[in-house]
Design a protein around this motif. Structure first.
Motif, PDB file in Angstrom:
ATOM      1  N   GLU A  16      11.880   2.150   7.531  1.00 39.37           N
ATOM      2  CA  GLU A  16      11.889   0.988   6.644  1.00 39.37           C
ATOM      3  C   GLU A  16      11.616   1.474   5.222  1.00 39.37           C
ATOM      4  N   MET A  17      11.996   0.664   4.240  1.00 38.64           N
ATOM      5  CA  MET A  17      11.866   1.090   2.840  1.00 38.64           C
ATOM      6  C   MET A  17      10.420   1.381   2.463  1.00 38.64           C
ATOM      7  N   LYS A  18       9.479   0.622   3.008  1.00 34.64           N
ATOM      8  CA  LYS A  18       8.061   0.857   2.699  1.00 34.64           C
ATOM      9  C   LYS A  18       7.641   2.248   3.166  1.00 34.64           C
ATOM     10  N   ALA A  19       8.085   2.621   4.364  1.00 29.41           N
ATOM     11  CA  ALA A  19       7.747   3.942   4.906  1.00 29.41           C
ATOM     12  C   ALA A  19       8.441   5.044   4.114  1.00 29.41           C
ATOM     13  N   GLN A  20       9.685   4.793   3.689  1.00 30.83           N
ATOM     14  CA  GLN A  20      10.393   5.776   2.857  1.00 30.83           C
ATOM     15  C   GLN A  20       9.632   6.020   1.556  1.00 30.83           C
ATOM     16  N   LYS A  21       9.149   4.952   0.944  1.00 31.75           N
ATOM     17  CA  LYS A  21       8.389   5.068  -0.294  1.00 31.75           C
ATOM     18  C   LYS A  21       7.135   5.919  -0.091  1.00 31.75           C
ATOM     19  N   GLN A  22       6.447   5.687   1.014  1.00 36.90           N
ATOM     20  CA  GLN A  22       5.224   6.443   1.300  1.00 36.90           C
ATOM     21  C   GLN A  22       5.506   7.925   1.516  1.00 36.90           C
ATOM     22  N   VAL A  23       6.581   8.220   2.256  1.00 35.36           N
ATOM     23  CA  VAL A  23       6.857   9.612   2.558  1.00 35.36           C
ATOM     24  C   VAL A  23       7.305  10.368   1.309  1.00 35.36           C
ATOM     25  N   TRP A  24       8.097   9.720   0.440  1.00 35.55           N
ATOM     26  CA  TRP A  24       8.515  10.384  -0.789  1.00 35.55           C
ATOM     27  C   TRP A  24       7.328  10.626  -1.730  1.00 35.55           C
ATOM     28  N   GLN A  25       6.422   9.666  -1.799  1.00 37.80           N
ATOM     29  CA  GLN A  25       5.230   9.861  -2.626  1.00 37.80           C
ATOM     30  C   GLN A  25       4.380  11.007  -2.088  1.00 37.80           C
ATOM     31  N   TYR A  56       6.039  14.264  -2.996  1.00 33.61           N
ATOM     32  CA  TYR A  56       5.797  14.521  -4.417  1.00 33.61           C
ATOM     33  C   TYR A  56       4.401  15.113  -4.644  1.00 33.61           C
ATOM     34  N   GLN A  57       3.436  14.601  -3.921  1.00 28.54           N
ATOM     35  CA  GLN A  57       2.053  15.064  -4.094  1.00 28.54           C
ATOM     36  C   GLN A  57       1.815  16.430  -3.466  1.00 28.54           C
ATOM     37  N   ASN A  58       2.569  16.740  -2.412  1.00 32.13           N
ATOM     38  CA  ASN A  58       2.268  17.947  -1.644  1.00 32.13           C
ATOM     39  C   ASN A  58       3.241  19.107  -1.846  1.00 32.13           C
ATOM     40  N   ILE A  59       4.425  18.839  -2.356  1.00 30.39           N
ATOM     41  CA  ILE A  59       5.344  19.938  -2.688  1.00 30.39           C
ATOM     42  C   ILE A  59       5.155  20.232  -4.172  1.00 30.39           C
ATOM     43  N   LEU A  62      13.403   2.469  -4.284  1.00 28.98           N
ATOM     44  CA  LEU A  62      12.097   2.505  -3.622  1.00 28.98           C
ATOM     45  C   LEU A  62      10.927   2.149  -4.537  1.00 28.98           C
ATOM     46  N   GLN A  63      11.143   2.122  -5.838  1.00 32.39           N
ATOM     47  CA  GLN A  63      10.085   1.768  -6.802  1.00 32.39           C
ATOM     48  C   GLN A  63       8.830   2.621  -6.607  1.00 32.39           C
ATOM     49  N   THR A  64       9.023   3.920  -6.619  1.00 33.63           N
ATOM     50  CA  THR A  64       7.884   4.837  -6.511  1.00 33.63           C
ATOM     51  C   THR A  64       7.330   5.126  -7.904  1.00 33.63           C
ATOM     52  N   ASN A  65       6.188   5.793  -7.930  1.00 31.00           N
ATOM     53  CA  ASN A  65       5.606   6.207  -9.215  1.00 31.00           C
ATOM     54  C   ASN A  65       5.911   7.676  -9.507  1.00 31.00           C
ATOM     55  N   ILE A  66       6.974   8.186  -8.897  1.00 29.90           N
ATOM     56  CA  ILE A  66       7.324   9.597  -9.044  1.00 29.90           C
ATOM     57  C   ILE A  66       8.024   9.826 -10.385  1.00 29.90           C
TER      58      ILE A  66
END
Length: 320
Positions: A236-245, A248-251, A271-275
């Motif tokens: 789901e889009m919410k989960a996609q947003k979490q995994v991309w964030q 971003y934090q770990n790579i 996804l409206q991330t803060n990346i």
């Protein structure tokens, strides 16, 4: 001589042909070029190509045509370029297992179709939408033979490794010392382990049955991380947003290389991330490499098949 020198020699040869015979000579080339190209491709095949084809044949025998397991949960995207994929007219075809020649054969045998009837009983047909969750053989060879630098002593991670196509390609076409596939579905993990065991790839390939969210602490151990259409059809889009964030934090190890299909920008756009993408990754311009590879693989710089151009390469930037 290399291809550039050969092209110049051919141009010189044509210029030396009598004007009255040029059309006949070029006509002969046009009539025979396809056969000559196929013959050259066959001669260039190495043991690695033959082994990869053998693995493909074996996995095709173990999976249904859609190359999915009942344990898999595939979702239709609700936003983005693939949101128009109607589940009733979208076919999941694994690009590693089924190239155009194999698909043509299946269509000829009545086991697959490229079209559907928009009104049963009529001649009003439309093409089915084909979606793949794996890289094709050409894409895999492009990654490891042309796109990436020498991987001797380097570690490669494939996120969502499914059938293991990228892992086998990395083993056969690169000198990477450590190749890891992280896969959520146990059925696919079991399949990969059987192939790795049978073909004696265990010295460099490791299969991890895990959600990538539980593997984040290991990401900076890798020099190359591959993300091929890995989240959009499975979260789901919410989960996609979490995994991309989380990625971003770990790579964050400078110089780490990311290969993605599609581009990271396209994956993030809904996804409206803060990346802050420009501070995280620098895309590497591989246009000339792509053109050269297309010449070697297709015989032309810009073929109709855009498989190679769909691959994006990034380098992780230092954090400030």
């Amino acid at each position: 001589m290399d291809s550039t020198e050969a092209i110049q020699e051919l141009k010189k040869l044509i210029s030396d042909v009598k004007p009255c015979a040029v059309t006949e000579f070029l006509g002969w080339i046009r009539s025979n070029i396809d056969d000559m190209y196929e013959e050259a491709v066959d001669k260039s095949r190495q043991n690695c190509d033959i082994m990869l084809d053998t693995i493909r044949d074996e996995i095709r025998e173990r999976l249904p045509i859609n190359a999915t397991f009942p344990t898999e949960r595939i979702l239709t995207p609700v936003a983005g370029p693939n949101s128009d994929c109607d589940p009733t007219t979208t076919v999941h075809v694994d690009a590693f297992l089924f190239d155009d020649n194999v698909i043509d054969g299946l269509c000829d045998d009545g086991k697959m179709s490229r079209n559907y009837c928009r009104q049963c009983g009529s001649k009003e047909i439309s093409p089915l939408t084909f979606i793949t969750h794996s890289a094709s053989v050409r894409q895999i060879k492009y990654m490891f033979q042309y796109l990436l630098p020498n991987l001797h002593g380097k570690a490669v991670l494939d996120v969502g490794s499914r059938t293991g196509a990228v892992l086998y390609g990395a083993y056969l076409f690169s000198d990477a010392s450590k190749i890891v596939g992280v896969e959520l579905d146990k059925s696919f993990c079991d399949l990969q382990k059987k192939i790795v065991e049978k073909y004696e790839f265990k010295d460099r390939i490791k299969i991890v049955h895990q959600n990538i969210m539980n593997y984040l602490q290991y990401l900076n151990r890798f020099d190359v991380i591959i993300l091929n259409n890995v989240f959009e059809f499975f979260m789901e889009m919410k989960a996609q947003k979490q995994v991309w964030q989380s990625l971003y934090q770990n790579i964050n190890k400078p110089g780490t290389m990311l290969i993605t299909i599609p581009s990271v920008k396209e994956s993030l756009q809904n996804l409206q991330t803060n990346i802050n993408l420009s501070k995280w990754l620098k895309e590497v311009d591989m246009c000339e490499v792509c053109k050269k590879t297309n010449m070697l693989m297709y015989g032309q710089e810009d073929p109709d098949d855009k498989d190679l151009a769909s691959i994006h390469l990034y380098e992780v930037l230092p954090r400030t």
